[in-house]
Design an enzyme around this catalytic site. Structure first.
Site, PDB file in Angstrom:
ATOM      1  N   TYR A 215       0.631  28.954   3.495  1.00 53.14           N
ATOM      2  CA  TYR A 215      -0.188  29.966   4.187  1.00 53.14           C
ATOM      3  C   TYR A 215      -1.043  30.741   3.192  1.00 53.14           C
ATOM      4  CZ  TYR A 215       4.061  32.896   3.323  1.00 53.14           C
ATOM      5  OH  TYR A 215       5.150  33.543   2.786  1.00 53.14           O
ATOM      6  N   ASP A 292      20.092  42.635   2.586  1.00 52.09           N
ATOM      7  CA  ASP A 292      20.813  41.410   2.211  1.00 52.09           C
ATOM      8  C   ASP A 292      22.266  41.682   1.828  1.00 52.09           C
ATOM      9  OD1 ASP A 292      18.720  39.703   2.690  1.00 52.09           O
ATOM     10  OD2 ASP A 292      18.570  38.932   0.647  1.00 52.09           O
TER      11      ASP A 292
END
Ligand code: FAD
Length: 413
Positions: A215, A292
């Site tokens: 991308y 996380d």
């Protein structure tokens, strides 16, 4: 460490730590962030951020800055990595119409930098070169312990990532290796001139035991690629796994478009892919997991950083609802946070694993997967409504999702 006291101590200054610091400061709290690195920053290249994230960035007044730094791609296109054929597509302009906020791609350092600048403007106390080695409960709060001293906060938020020290307080689990490894590479857009790429889309090539993502970044001036594959050396139990020779081998049978992109990958570093089993309790007294540290996913749904930002928004909204600023009822706010976030993130972690399996099929299963994906209507949002919709603040707001992805797994409490 000396200096004035703080209401909240955040351990870790990644995207999760900074998002929490900003959100709580906006609620009137004094927040100190302790980061082990010499400077605040992010390693890596691109990040995809879906409407469930851009909605929160808008709420914090940061979306215009984010838009000025990132790219609003037109489509997510899924292709078969072997034959290059298109399998499915999401029309991201329609996604923005449906959910009210855009799907974007942005350089990690630009998202992190935007949060860092917002923290600085808001008056967050940002401290580098501090490695937290332990945690203790204390009267009316908790303490983060490090070589230079002890930091008291009414709450200590552990945003210390996959290898979180704080997580050991609530679970004895370890990171789970997927035996997959990621190579990344972001290059000036001129480097892909002449290649068969989509400069305005996110493209995911899915293939046997591998996938490849492309991308644009930074207004389309850069082009980002991520190559992910299963390492035979990891499966064989070898310590030195994920090396560049394995990268070349893993993509040898892929289509021309994928192989043309491989020479542009950074070959001097790679990221081994780990997640953890979901845990359903992130709070011990006044020590709280976020980002996380609480829920490291495999990245196949591109929701890891987003979940960290959602954690920050949900916790701060409950703090705000429980009392203005420093009079917050922490126990009530933490209970509300712990009642909703672990369940949502459990769903993301287990779905990401299933989604990865689907992407990496070979043989007959690959044929079946391709047929199902080709059949999907571009405007069918069944698979993303539960992710891209407004972030749930309470369990009764959690949207329904696919039972086949929601496979029960052993869980540590
Ligand atoms: P981290 O980024 O790990 O930050 C932890 C911080 O704590 C670090 O700064 C570290 O130095 C500090 N720290 C650690 N221990 C201590 C200590 N003891 N004392 C003090 N400081 C400490 N997510 C998305 O949303 N979209 C995507 O498109 C996407 N793509 C991804 C692609 C790949 C290849 C990978 C690997 C991940 C991807 N993710 C994506 C996931 C995302 O990167 C993570 O989920 C997110 O960055 C986690 O942020 P965090 O702040 O919780 O943890």
């Amino acid at each position: 460490m000396t200096g004035e006291s703080h209401d909240v101590v955040v351990v870790g200054g990644g995207i999760g730590g900074l998002a929490n610091a900003l959100a709580l400061t906006r609620k009137g709290l004094r927040v100190r962030v302790l980061e082990q690195a010499h400077r605040f920053g992010e390693v890596g290249a691109g990040l995809q951020i879906a409407p469930n994230c851009t909605r929160i960035l808008h709420h914090w007044g940061l979306l215009d800055e984010i838009k000025s730094l990132g790219v609003l791609p037109e489509n997510i296109v899924m292709k078969d990595a072997v034959d290059g054929g298109v399998l499915s597509r999401l029309d991201l302009r329609d996604v923005e119409r449906r959910y009210g906020f855009p799907y974007m791609v942005i350089h990690r350092s630009d998202l992190h930098g935007t949060l860092l600048r917002a923290c600085q403007r808001a008056g967050v106390d940002l401290v580098n070169d501090v490695t937290v080695t332990g945690y203790e409960q204390a009267d009316g709060g908790a303490v983060a312990v490090h070589a230079g001293g002890r930091e008291f906060g009414e709450v200590v938020l552990a945003a210390d990532g996959l290898h979180s020290v704080a997580r050991r307080i609530v679970s004895d689990d370890e990171p789970v290796s997927s035996a997959y490894v990621a190579y990344r590479g972001a290059v000036p857009i001129e480097k892909v001139a002449g290649l068969d790429v989509h400069p305005k889309d996110v493209v995911v090539y899915v293939g046997p035991r591998c996938h490849f993502v492309q991308y644009p970044l930074r207004h389309g001036e850069m082009f980002n690629q991520v190559a992910v594959f299963e390492s035979p050396k990891a499966l064989a139990g070898e310590a030195d796994w994920g090396t560049p020779d394995e990268l070349d081998g893993a993509f040898a049978a892929t289509c021309d478009q994928v192989r043309a992109g491989l020479p542009l990958m950074w070959r001097d570093r790679w990221w081994r892919m780990f997640d953890r089993e979901p845990i359903m309790d992130w709070v011990r007294g006044r020590i709280v997991l976020t980002g996380d540290a609480a829920h490291p996913p495999l990245q196949y749904l591109a929701q890891g950083a987003i979940m960290a930002i959602e954690d920050a928004w949900v916790l701060s909204e409950h703090v705000g609802a429980q009392g203005r600023g420093r009079s917050a009822d922490w126990d009530a706010a933490l209970a509300a946070y712990n009642a909703v976030r672990p369940e949502h993130c459990r769903r993301v972690l287990t779905t990401a694993r299933a989604w990865g399996n689907l992407w990496h099929h070979d043989g007959e299963k690959r044929e079946w997967r391709n047929a199902v994906l080709r059949d999907r209507d571009v405007y069918d949002y069944t698979y993303v409504d539960w992710l891209f919709g407004p972030t749930a603040r309470t369990p009764d707001q959690l949207p329904p999702m696919f039972p086949e992805y929601d496979t029960p797994r052993p869980m540590t409490a």
